[in-house]
Design a protein around this motif. Sequence first.
Motif, mmCIF file in Angstrom:
data_model
loop_
_atom_site.group_PDB
_atom_site.id
_atom_site.type_symbol
_atom_site.label_atom_id
_atom_site.label_comp_id
_atom_site.label_asym_id
_atom_site.label_seq_id
_atom_site.Cartn_x
_atom_site.Cartn_y
_atom_site.Cartn_z
ATOM 1 N N VAL A 112 0.985 -1.303 -0.066
ATOM 2 C CA VAL A 112 0.090 -0.051 0.020
ATOM 3 C C VAL A 112 0.841 1.255 0.123
ATOM 4 C CG1 VAL A 112 -1.688 1.229 1.412
ATOM 5 C CG2 VAL A 112 -1.831 -1.256 1.126
ATOM 6 N N SER A 113 1.869 1.345 0.815
ATOM 7 C CA SER A 113 2.707 2.387 0.762
ATOM 8 C C SER A 113 3.367 2.468 -0.642
ATOM 9 C CB SER A 113 3.833 2.272 1.837
ATOM 10 O OG SER A 113 4.713 3.290 2.072
ATOM 11 N N ALA A 114 3.835 1.642 -1.012
ATOM 12 C CA ALA A 114 4.440 1.673 -2.353
ATOM 13 C C ALA A 114 3.438 2.291 -3.583
ATOM 14 C CB ALA A 114 5.040 0.366 -2.676
ATOM 15 N N LEU A 115 2.239 2.075 -3.532
ATOM 16 C CA LEU A 115 1.438 2.305 -4.612
ATOM 17 C C LEU A 115 0.586 3.906 -4.116
ATOM 18 C CD1 LEU A 115 -0.709 -0.718 -4.821
ATOM 19 C CD2 LEU A 115 0.837 0.184 -6.463
ATOM 20 N N ALA A 116 0.869 4.100 -2.968
ATOM 21 C CA ALA A 116 0.263 5.661 -2.526
ATOM 22 C C ALA A 116 1.047 6.540 -2.623
ATOM 23 C CB ALA A 116 -0.347 5.174 -1.001
ATOM 24 N N LYS A 117 0.785 7.823 -2.756
ATOM 25 C CA LYS A 117 1.407 9.023 -2.659
ATOM 26 C C LYS A 117 1.550 9.391 -1.253
ATOM 27 C CE LYS A 117 0.790 14.005 -4.083
ATOM 28 N NZ LYS A 117 -0.051 15.026 -4.453
ATOM 29 N N GLU A 118 0.732 8.931 -0.536
ATOM 30 C CA GLU A 118 0.819 8.925 1.140
ATOM 31 C C GLU A 118 -0.069 8.313 1.920
ATOM 32 O OE1 GLU A 118 0.074 13.079 2.792
ATOM 33 O OE2 GLU A 118 -1.291 13.503 1.147
ATOM 34 N N MET A 119 0.085 7.761 3.070
ATOM 35 C CA MET A 119 -0.827 6.946 3.954
ATOM 36 C C MET A 119 -0.649 7.308 5.471
ATOM 37 S SD MET A 119 0.649 3.047 3.680
ATOM 38 C CE MET A 119 -0.692 2.247 4.979
ATOM 39 N N GLY A 120 -1.611 7.044 6.220
ATOM 40 C CA GLY A 120 -1.375 7.229 7.526
ATOM 41 C C GLY A 120 -2.770 6.419 8.088
ATOM 42 N N HIS A 121 -2.945 6.997 9.588
ATOM 43 C CA HIS A 121 -3.956 6.497 10.224
ATOM 44 C C HIS A 121 -4.530 7.389 11.251
ATOM 45 C CE1 HIS A 121 -0.568 5.821 13.088
ATOM 46 N NE2 HIS A 121 0.051 4.867 11.999
ATOM 47 N N ARG A 122 -5.594 7.118 11.901
ATOM 48 C CA ARG A 122 -6.046 7.998 12.989
ATOM 49 C C ARG A 122 -7.000 7.415 13.788
ATOM 50 N NH1 ARG A 122 -8.455 9.881 8.308
ATOM 51 N NH2 ARG A 122 -10.896 9.704 8.253
ATOM 52 N N ALA A 123 -7.146 7.746 14.893
ATOM 53 C CA ALA A 123 -8.173 7.109 15.780
ATOM 54 C C ALA A 123 -9.625 7.255 15.380
ATOM 55 C CB ALA A 123 -8.010 7.793 17.308
ATOM 56 N N THR A 130 -9.051 4.376 11.489
ATOM 57 C CA THR A 130 -9.268 4.619 10.272
ATOM 58 C C THR A 130 -7.669 4.544 9.700
ATOM 59 O OG1 THR A 130 -10.902 5.959 10.206
ATOM 60 C CG2 THR A 130 -9.912 5.939 8.102
ATOM 61 N N VAL A 131 -7.559 3.750 8.673
ATOM 62 C CA VAL A 131 -6.269 3.604 7.918
ATOM 63 C C VAL A 131 -6.782 4.191 6.663
ATOM 64 C CG1 VAL A 131 -4.366 2.267 7.010
ATOM 65 C CG2 VAL A 131 -5.620 1.687 9.319
ATOM 66 N N TRP A 132 -5.709 5.367 6.021
ATOM 67 C CA TRP A 132 -5.975 5.893 4.768
ATOM 68 C C TRP A 132 -4.843 5.792 3.770
ATOM 69 C CZ3 TRP A 132 -2.847 10.172 3.725
ATOM 70 C CH2 TRP A 132 -2.183 10.567 4.957
ATOM 71 N N ALA A 133 -5.078 5.911 2.736
ATOM 72 C CA ALA A 133 -3.894 5.993 1.485
ATOM 73 C C ALA A 133 -4.595 6.960 0.652
ATOM 74 C CB ALA A 133 -3.808 4.693 0.891
ATOM 75 N N ARG A 134 -3.511 7.938 0.120
ATOM 76 C CA ARG A 134 -3.979 8.973 -1.005
ATOM 77 C C ARG A 134 -3.352 8.507 -2.195
ATOM 78 N NH1 ARG A 134 -3.930 13.148 1.706
ATOM 79 N NH2 ARG A 134 -6.038 13.423 1.666
ATOM 80 N N LEU A 135 -3.789 8.116 -3.254
ATOM 81 C CA LEU A 135 -3.269 7.500 -4.577
ATOM 82 C C LEU A 135 -3.333 8.727 -5.901
ATOM 83 C CD1 LEU A 135 -4.509 5.107 -2.930
ATOM 84 C CD2 LEU A 135 -3.537 4.035 -5.123
ATOM 85 N N ALA A 136 -2.213 9.136 -6.058
ATOM 86 C CA ALA A 136 -1.943 9.791 -7.278
ATOM 87 C C ALA A 136 -2.476 9.179 -8.514
ATOM 88 C CB ALA A 136 -0.743 10.508 -7.347
#
Length: 146
Positions: A112-123, A130-136
Amino acid sequence: MTNNNQQHTIAQHWAMQFTSTPRCIRLVRTLVDKSLLRWGYGREDIDRMVLVCSELATNAVRHGHRRGHRFEVRLSDEGATCLVEVSDALSRRLPRLMETSDEDEHGRFQLVSALAKEMGHRARNPIGKTVWARLALVTPEEETRA
């Protein structure tokens, strides 16, 4: 009738909750694919986002399963990027990257990290995360959003 520039500025969102079972991962892939196709995304972008959704949803089922609770998948079209969010209701224990080999079937946040522009998580309130990924987007816009 909407021209390309106007369509580009209209925010599109999709969200659905799923039963926290491995069988639902296939349904996630199918529905995400259909939504992104309807939004006019190119096949290469759709395939990458479906893969990311599948990996994050699989993680939510494996590590975020809580009897009687569902997990949620959300997509947000952001123009040049698409935000993928997967929320579970287990705890606020945050995901972590693990060393994996090509044969491993878990610990795939590196993918996921390799495919995403950025990723992260929040409570997530009141419980979960919530785990999120932003893909260009890689497909030229004029091809996909015509």
